[in-house]
Enzyme design. Structure first.
Site, PDB file in Angstrom:
ATOM      1  N   THR A  11      -4.764  71.833  72.867  1.00 44.16           N
ATOM      2  CA  THR A  11      -5.385  71.927  71.543  1.00 44.16           C
ATOM      3  C   THR A  11      -6.116  70.633  71.194  1.00 44.16           C
ATOM      4  OG1 THR A  11      -3.319  71.189  70.545  1.00 44.16           O
ATOM      5  CG2 THR A  11      -3.669  73.561  70.657  1.00 44.16           C
ATOM      6  N   ALA A 245      -0.205  61.244  67.236  1.00 39.67           N
ATOM      7  CA  ALA A 245      -0.316  62.702  67.159  1.00 39.67           C
ATOM      8  C   ALA A 245      -1.778  63.071  67.075  1.00 39.67           C
ATOM      9  CB  ALA A 245       0.429  63.229  65.943  1.00 39.67           C
ATOM     10  N   LYS A 246      -2.074  64.240  67.679  1.00 39.85           N
ATOM     11  CA  LYS A 246      -3.460  64.696  67.702  1.00 39.85           C
ATOM     12  C   LYS A 246      -4.026  64.786  66.304  1.00 39.85           C
ATOM     13  CE  LYS A 246      -2.212  67.718  71.228  1.00 39.85           C
ATOM     14  NZ  LYS A 246      -2.070  69.040  71.762  1.00 39.85           N
ATOM     15  N   ARG A 247      -3.195  65.289  65.362  1.00 39.94           N
ATOM     16  CA  ARG A 247      -3.739  65.545  64.021  1.00 39.94           C
ATOM     17  C   ARG A 247      -4.071  64.257  63.282  1.00 39.94           C
ATOM     18  NH1 ARG A 247       1.359  67.474  63.992  1.00 39.94           N
ATOM     19  NH2 ARG A 247       2.934  66.282  62.898  1.00 39.94           N
TER      20      ARG A 247
END
Ligand code: GLU
Length: 272
Positions: A11, A245-247
């Site tokens: 993702t 974290a990706k977000r």
């Protein structure tokens, strides 16, 4: 022989936290002469992108991480998850839940930001009501009746290589989702089935997934699957103590590489 795996979801691009997880699992296998597997956890077709799969493989190769055998893609194995779900359904442990996220948050009055524990709203709907709603086309998730399941198995424990023997407490996460109307698998179900199919002997994952392991141990008992060992490793954090974290748009390995960081420097930053 020890078998470990790295199981990212495509993702986004990998960041330093992923590098730590991948290196941790890879070292556990390679230092003991074992196998290291790569699995792509892409059951959430809406959020996963093919380009990120290629990016994951590119980043791992760049880091000097090699893997054994074919890469398993969860999206190609829905029948395996369906079969496991059918077994649980036949045991009377699955029920449809028609609640929306908002319904659950309201009913559970979750502290802000925390994932609400499902309060069991749909657990006791009668069979006629369930059928009526399904026939009317309602969307639903399939949840595990965890209390009933745990009554069935009795007490369980598992070995964490960092902590020793841990008593399983699957009730902590409530009645987790195992599938959805249009997707016959959730993270919990797919990961448990795959680790068994791939003969993983040591599941390594970050501590933020510790509670999930209690559910996976329960699922293994219900499905008669082999029980691996686990090692929950620390979460790598940045200078401010925040996890990568990706977000949060943490700097990706691709960006670090473009900025001139070497694989050895990434390994040193990860401390592995
Ligand atoms: N796919 C999970 C993730 O991206 C990890 C799988 C696991 O170790 O359970 O966080």
């Amino acid at each position: 022989m020890i078998v470990t795996r790295f199981a990212p979801s495509p993702t986004g691009r990998l960041h330093l936290g992923h590098a730590y997880s991948a290196l941790f699992a890879w070292h556990k296998a390679r230092d003991a002469g074992g196998n290291f597997l790569l699995r792509i956890e892409d059951i959430d077709r809406a959020r996963c992108r093919e380009a990120f799969v290629a990016g994951i493989e590119e980043d791992l190769r760049w880091l000097g991480i090699d893997w054994d055998g074919d890469v398993r893609r969860q999206s190609e194995h829905f029948p395996d998850y369906r079969a496991a779900l059918d077994r649980l359904e036949a045991q009377g442990l699955i029920y449809p839940c028609f609640c929306t996220r908002a319904d659950i948050a309201r009913a559970a009055s979750a502290p802000h930001g925390a994932e609400a524990i499902y309060p069991g709203t749909c657990r006791d709907l009668g069979p006629d009501e369930r059928r009526r709603r399904i026939e009317a086309g309602a969307t639903y998730a399939l949840r595990l009746d965890v209390e009933r399941a745990f009554d069935r198995t009795g007490p369980l424990d598992w070995v964490d290589e960092g902590l020793g023997t841990v008593e399983a407490n699957p009730l902590a996460l409530g009645d987790v989702v195992l599938a959805r109307k249009d997707t016959p698998a959730s993270y919990h179900l797919a990961v448990t089935v795959d680790d068994a199919i791939q003969s993983v002997t040591l599941v390594t994952r970050a501590r933020d997934l510790f509670l999930a392991t209690h559910i996976h141990r329960l699922l293994q008992a219900l499905l008669d699957l082999p029980v691996p060992h686990w090692h929950h490793h620390k979460l790598l954090t940045d200078e401010e103590g925040k996890r990568f974290a990706k977000r949060d748009r943490a700097m990706t390995l691709a960006e670090m590489r473009a900025a001139g960081t070497t694989p050895n420097e990434v390994r040193a930053l990860a401390g592995l």
